[in-house]
Design a protein around this motif. Structure first.
Motif, PDB file in Angstrom:
ATOM      1  N   THR A 102     170.461  42.850 193.963  1.00 55.09           N
ATOM      2  CA  THR A 102     171.403  43.585 193.108  1.00 55.09           C
ATOM      3  C   THR A 102     171.675  42.880 191.786  1.00 55.09           C
ATOM      4  O   THR A 102     172.524  43.327 191.021  1.00 55.09           O
ATOM      5  N   SER A 103     170.957  41.804 191.509  1.00 58.65           N
ATOM      6  CA  SER A 103     171.119  41.124 190.223  1.00 58.65           C
ATOM      7  C   SER A 103     170.180  41.740 189.197  1.00 58.65           C
ATOM      8  O   SER A 103     169.029  42.058 189.499  1.00 58.65           O
ATOM      9  N   GLN A 104     170.674  41.895 188.001  1.00 61.55           N
ATOM     10  CA  GLN A 104     169.852  42.458 186.923  1.00 61.55           C
ATOM     11  C   GLN A 104     168.670  41.550 186.578  1.00 61.55           C
ATOM     12  O   GLN A 104     167.574  42.020 186.280  1.00 61.55           O
ATOM     13  N   VAL A 105     168.912  40.246 186.634  1.00 64.22           N
ATOM     14  CA  VAL A 105     167.867  39.311 186.232  1.00 64.22           C
ATOM     15  C   VAL A 105     166.662  39.396 187.170  1.00 64.22           C
ATOM     16  O   VAL A 105     165.519  39.177 186.759  1.00 64.22           O
ATOM     17  N   VAL A 110     161.082  40.191 187.752  1.00 63.96           N
ATOM     18  CA  VAL A 110     159.990  40.487 188.675  1.00 63.96           C
ATOM     19  C   VAL A 110     159.342  41.831 188.375  1.00 63.96           C
ATOM     20  O   VAL A 110     158.118  41.982 188.469  1.00 63.96           O
ATOM     21  N   PHE A 111     160.140  42.829 187.991  1.00 64.56           N
ATOM     22  CA  PHE A 111     159.607  44.163 187.696  1.00 64.56           C
ATOM     23  C   PHE A 111     160.063  44.601 186.300  1.00 64.56           C
ATOM     24  O   PHE A 111     160.837  45.555 186.158  1.00 64.56           O
ATOM     25  N   PRO A 112     159.635  43.905 185.265  1.00 60.89           N
ATOM     26  CA  PRO A 112     160.163  44.186 183.928  1.00 60.89           C
ATOM     27  C   PRO A 112     159.740  45.544 183.365  1.00 60.89           C
ATOM     28  O   PRO A 112     160.461  46.127 182.562  1.00 60.89           O
ATOM     29  N   HIS A 113     158.576  46.065 183.794  1.00 61.17           N
ATOM     30  CA  HIS A 113     158.060  47.300 183.193  1.00 61.17           C
ATOM     31  C   HIS A 113     158.034  48.466 184.182  1.00 61.17           C
ATOM     32  O   HIS A 113     157.442  49.502 183.877  1.00 61.17           O
ATOM     33  N   LEU A 186     158.545  31.239 182.473  1.00 59.92           N
ATOM     34  CA  LEU A 186     157.779  32.475 182.326  1.00 59.92           C
ATOM     35  C   LEU A 186     156.788  32.372 181.164  1.00 59.92           C
ATOM     36  O   LEU A 186     155.634  32.827 181.274  1.00 59.92           O
ATOM     37  N   ASN A 187     157.225  31.775 180.051  1.00 56.37           N
ATOM     38  CA  ASN A 187     156.349  31.636 178.878  1.00 56.37           C
ATOM     39  C   ASN A 187     155.199  30.666 179.122  1.00 56.37           C
ATOM     40  O   ASN A 187     154.168  30.727 178.430  1.00 56.37           O
ATOM     41  N   SER A 188     155.378  29.759 180.116  1.00 59.63           N
ATOM     42  CA  SER A 188     154.309  28.804 180.418  1.00 59.63           C
ATOM     43  C   SER A 188     153.321  29.350 181.443  1.00 59.63           C
ATOM     44  O   SER A 188     152.425  28.628 181.880  1.00 59.63           O
ATOM     45  N   GLY A 189     153.513  30.594 181.869  1.00 55.53           N
ATOM     46  CA  GLY A 189     152.556  31.230 182.766  1.00 55.53           C
ATOM     47  C   GLY A 189     152.917  31.200 184.233  1.00 55.53           C
ATOM     48  O   GLY A 189     152.130  31.639 185.075  1.00 55.53           O
ATOM     49  N   VAL A 190     154.109  30.702 184.583  1.00 53.65           N
ATOM     50  CA  VAL A 190     154.533  30.679 185.982  1.00 53.65           C
ATOM     51  C   VAL A 190     154.855  32.107 186.426  1.00 53.65           C
ATOM     52  O   VAL A 190     155.391  32.912 185.646  1.00 53.65           O
ATOM     53  N   SER A 191     154.538  32.441 187.672  1.00 56.25           N
ATOM     54  CA  SER A 191     154.812  33.791 188.186  1.00 56.25           C
ATOM     55  C   SER A 191     156.317  34.056 188.179  1.00 56.25           C
ATOM     56  O   SER A 191     157.131  33.133 188.340  1.00 56.25           O
ATOM     57  N   PRO A 192     156.745  35.318 187.995  1.00 53.10           N
ATOM     58  CA  PRO A 192     158.183  35.628 187.890  1.00 53.10           C
ATOM     59  C   PRO A 192     158.993  35.177 189.097  1.00 53.10           C
ATOM     60  O   PRO A 192     160.074  34.604 188.946  1.00 53.10           O
ATOM     61  N   LEU A 193     158.474  35.411 190.324  1.00 52.00           N
ATOM     62  CA  LEU A 193     159.228  35.037 191.513  1.00 52.00           C
ATOM     63  C   LEU A 193     159.404  33.531 191.610  1.00 52.00           C
ATOM     64  O   LEU A 193     160.496  33.031 191.903  1.00 52.00           O
ATOM     65  N   THR A 194     158.339  32.790 191.359  1.00 49.66           N
ATOM     66  CA  THR A 194     158.424  31.324 191.399  1.00 49.66           C
ATOM     67  C   THR A 194     159.361  30.798 190.320  1.00 49.66           C
ATOM     68  O   THR A 194     160.151  29.873 190.560  1.00 49.66           O
ATOM     69  N   LEU A 196     161.904  32.307 189.047  1.00 54.82           N
ATOM     70  CA  LEU A 196     163.280  32.614 189.443  1.00 54.82           C
ATOM     71  C   LEU A 196     163.789  31.616 190.472  1.00 54.82           C
ATOM     72  O   LEU A 196     164.926  31.117 190.382  1.00 54.82           O
ATOM     73  N   LEU A 197     162.953  31.312 191.462  1.00 56.20           N
ATOM     74  CA  LEU A 197     163.371  30.412 192.540  1.00 56.20           C
ATOM     75  C   LEU A 197     163.555  28.972 192.049  1.00 56.20           C
ATOM     76  O   LEU A 197     164.378  28.233 192.600  1.00 56.20           O
ATOM     77  N   TYR A 198     162.811  28.566 191.019  1.00 58.67           N
ATOM     78  CA  TYR A 198     162.872  27.184 190.563  1.00 58.67           C
ATOM     79  C   TYR A 198     163.732  26.984 189.312  1.00 58.67           C
ATOM     80  O   TYR A 198     163.823  25.869 188.816  1.00 58.67           O
ATOM     81  N   SER A 199     164.343  28.050 188.819  1.00 60.35           N
ATOM     82  CA  SER A 199     165.186  27.905 187.626  1.00 60.35           C
ATOM     83  C   SER A 199     166.615  28.371 187.882  1.00 60.35           C
ATOM     84  O   SER A 199     167.555  27.571 187.858  1.00 60.35           O
ATOM     85  N   LEU A 200     166.801  29.657 188.173  1.00 62.26           N
ATOM     86  CA  LEU A 200     168.161  30.186 188.338  1.00 62.26           C
ATOM     87  C   LEU A 200     168.828  29.691 189.616  1.00 62.26           C
ATOM     88  O   LEU A 200     170.006  29.313 189.596  1.00 62.26           O
TER      89      LEU A 200
END
Length: 543
Positions: A102-105, A110-113, A186-194, A196-200
Motif C-alpha cells: 500500500t506504499s506509493q513508493v 517496481v511497476f513504474p509504467h 536504481l540509476n546504477s542498474g540495480v533491480s527495483p525490488l533489490t 527497495l529492500l537495500y535502501s528504504l
C-alpha cells in the motif's frame, strides 16, 4: 515591548476564520450530543446505586492478596501478555506485507509504467480500511462463534485489525523516507525490488521497530478487553469477579493492570532508544515462547469445520434484508454512537489538557517554566513532585482500566444509556491523551519561552501566549486522532449495555443473525469513515 504586544493582541476582535468555524461546529456538536445523552434531564442518577458504588470504592483499601489468588492473577497476567505478544507478532507480519503493497513508493519503483498500478494501489488501501474500521472486540465475538473459547480467538482478533493499522502506518513511514539512496541504486542498474529492500527498508528500520513496540503497548489493553468475552486472561478474571460482586479481587486486578501498563511504558521508552538487531531476536524468541505458553489451536484456521461455518456465515451475511423500521433503528443508534464518541472525546480532551501540565517535568518542579526558581524551598519541591506523581498515577490508572469496566462502574449510579458509555470512553481516553499531551509539554523548545521569562513576563501571560499557542495545535491533532479510535471503541461499552450500535451488534452476533450483522457493520464502517473525514478536514484547517 512583549507585554504591550500581548495587550494589543487581547484588544483585537476575534475573527471567525476556518479554525474558528470548526471550533464553533464542534461546540454545537458537543451541545447536541449532551442533549442526546439526556444530560439536561432530571432522572440521570440512580440513588439506589450509591451504596453499591461506596462498597466498590471501599474495597480498594483491602484488595485480595491471598497466595492462591495471587497465583491465579500471575497466570492471568502471563496469559494476557502472551495474547498481546502473539497478536502483535502476527500483526507485524501482516502489516509488513500490507505496508509495502500500500506504499506509493513500491508501485512507483517496481511497476513504474504499469497503467493499472494506481488503481490496484487504491483498491488494496480501500480493502484494508474495512478490517481497520471494525474493533477487535467484534472480531473476537465473531471468532468465538467459529472456534469456541480457544486462545486462537484473542490472537487472531488482535492480529487482523492491528495488521491493517500497521500496514497503513508502515506505508506512510516508507513513503516519507528519503528516496535519494533508492534513486542512486536504481540509476546504477540495480533491480527495483533489490534497491527497495537495500535502501528504504534499512532507513525506516528503527521507525518501524519503534512503532512495533508502541503497538504491543496497545495490544495489552486489547488482550485485556478480549478476555471479557471469554478468551481468558486478566479481562476474563475481572469480569468474573465483577459479576460475583467480589470487589476486593477486582481491585487486585486493577492494581496489577496499573503496574503492568506502567512497566510497559517504561520498557517501551527504553527499547525505543536502545533497540538493535540482537534485541529484535530476543523479542522474536519471546513471541515464540508466548505461542508455546498459550498453545493456540492453529489447525482450526484451515479445518473443514471452519470452512463449513465460514461458508454458511458468508451465505447468510450477504443476503441482508432491511425495512423501514430497521432503517430508523439503525439511524437512531448511529446518532447515539456518534454522540457517545463526541462526549467521550470532548471530556477526555479537556481533562487531558488540564492534567498534562502538572504531569510534565518542566512545569511545576523547581526550575520549570511556571516555577522558575531552581533553588526553591524543600517544601515547594516536595509539593511539585507530589502533584506530578499523583497526576501521572491518575492518568495511568485511567488508561489501564478497560472501558467496559468503567462503563459497568458508571452504571452503578447512572441509568442505562449513552452517558455511562461516554464517561467510560472519556476516562480511558483521558489516560491516553494525558500521556501524549504530557510528552508534548516536555518536548517544548525552551529558548523562546526563556526569552519571554527574561523580559519579566508573568507566568499567566507566559502560559496563555507562549506555551498554549505552541502546543494547542498538537493537542487538537491528538484529540481528533483519538476521536477516530473512540468511534470504534463504542463497541466495547455497548457490550455491557451502554447503548449505541455496539449493543445492537453484540445482540446480533450472539443470536447468529449474520445478515443483520452485515448491515450494522456497514453502518459502523460508514460512521468511521465519516469521522475520519471530519477529523482530517479539521486537521487540514489548522495548517
Amino acid at each position: 515591548m512583549t507585554l504591550l504586544l500581548m495587550v494589543k493582541q487581547l484588544s483585537r476582535p476575534p475573527l471567525l476564520d476556518r479554525r474558528g468555524l470548526w471550533g464553533l461546529l464542534f461546540f454545537v456538536a458537543i451541545a447536541l450530543s449532551a442533549y442526546e445523552a439526556g444530560i439536561f434531564q432530571q432522572d440521570l442518577f440512580n440513588p439506589g446505586g450509591f451504596p453499591l458504588l461506596w462498597r466498590f470504592l471501599r474495597a480498594s483499601w483491602h484488595p485480595e492478596i491471598s497466595p492462591e489468588f495471587l497465583q491465579l492473577t500471575l497466570n492471568a497476567t502471563l496469559t494476557t501478555l502472551a495474547y498481546a505478544a502473539c497478536g502483535t507478532f502476527l500483526s507485524i507480519l501482516l502489516g509488513m506485507v500490507g505496508g509495502i503493497l500500500t506504499s506509493q513508493v513500491w508501485w512507483l519503483t517496481v511497476f513504474p509504467h504499469w497503467p493499472l498500478s494506481h488503481s490496484i494501489w487504491l483498491g488494496i488501501r480501500g480493502l484494508l480500511a474495512f478490517p481497520r474500521a471494525i474493533h477487535e472486540m467484534i472480531w473476537g465475538i465473531f471468532f468465538v462463534n467459529i472456534w469456541g473459547l480457544d486462545p486462537l480467538v484473542a490472537i487472531i482478533a488482535i492480529a487482523i485489525p492491528y495488521g491493517a493499522i500497521v500496514a497503513k502506518v508502515f506505508s506512510e513511514i516508507l513513503d516519507e523516507t528519503p528516496r535519494e539512496p533508492l534513486m542512486a541504486l536504481l540509476n546504477s542498474g540495480v533491480s527495483p525490488l533489490t534497491a527497495l529492500l537495500y535502501s528504504l527498508i534499512p532507513q525506516a528500520f528503527l521507525n518501524l521497530l519503534s512503532y512495533t513496540v508502541y503497538r504491543f503497548d496497545c495490544a495489552i489493553r486489547s488482550a485485556t478487553v478480549l478476555g471479557i468475552i471469554g478468551a481468558g486472561g486478566l479481562g476474563y478474571q475481572m469480569f468474573l469477579s465483577l459479576q460475583s460482586l467480589r470487589y476486593e479481587q477486582l481491585w487486585t486486578f486493577f492494581y496489577v493492570l496499573v503496574l503492568l501498563n506502567g512497566a510497559v511504558d517504561i520498557s517501551s521508552a527504553i527499547l525505543r532508544r536502545r533497540i538493535n538487531l540482537s534485541l529484535l531476536l530476543i523479542l522474536v524468541c519471546l513471541c515464540v515462547l508466548s505461542f508455546w505458553y498459550v498453545s493456540p489451536g492453529l489447525s482450526k484456521v484451515w479445518s473443514p469445520r471452519t470452512q463449513e461455518l465460514l461458508g454458511d456465515i458468508v451465505q447468510r451475511a450477504f443476503s441482508p434484508e432491511i425495512n423501514g423500521v430497521q432503517f430508523q433503528q439503525l439511524f437512531t443508534l448511529s446518532i447515539e454512537t456518534l454522540a457517545m464518541s463526541i462526549l467521550g472525546i470532548a471530556g477526555a480532551g479537556i481533562a487531558g489538557m488540564v492534567l498534562s501540565f502538572p504531569a510534565a517535568h518542566n512545569f511545576l518542579l523547581p526550575g520549570g517554566l511556571l516555577n522558575p526558581n531552581p533553588k526553591a524551598l524543600t517544601i515547594a519541591s516536595i509539593q511539585g513532585w507530589t502533584i506530578l506523581v499523583l497526576t501521572r498515577i491518575v492518568l495511568l490508572f485511567c488508561r489501564a482500566i478497560p472501558p467496559p469496566i468503567w462503563a459497568i462502574v458508571a452504571l452503578f449510579v447512572l441509568f442505562p444509556g449513552i452517558l455511562p458509555g461516554a464517561i467510560a470512553l472519556g476516562l480511558n481516553n483521558l489516560g491516553i491523551l494525558g500521556r501524549l499531551m504530557t510528552e508534548t509539554n516536555e518536548n517544548l523548545e525552551k529558548p523562546p519561552l526563556e526569552a519571554l521569562k527574561a523580559q519579566g513576563t508573568p507566568g499567566t501571560l507566559l502560559f496563555l501566549y507562549g506555551i498554549l499557542p505552541i502546543n494547542l495545535p498538537r493537542f487538537l491533532a491528538y484529540i481528533l486522532y483519538r476521536w477516530e479510535v473512540c468511534i470504534r471503541e463504542t463497541v466495547m461499552v455497548g457490550l455491557v449495555g451502554a447503548g449505541g450500535l455496539g449493543l445492537l451488534l453484540t445482540e446480533q452476533l450472539s443470536s447468529f443473525d449474520y445478515s443483520s450483522v452485515m448491515v450494522t457493520l456497514f453502518c459502523f464502517v460508514i460512521l468511521t469513515f465519516l469521522v475520519d473525514w471530519v477529523s482530517a478536514a479539521a486537521r487540514g484547517s489548522k495548517t
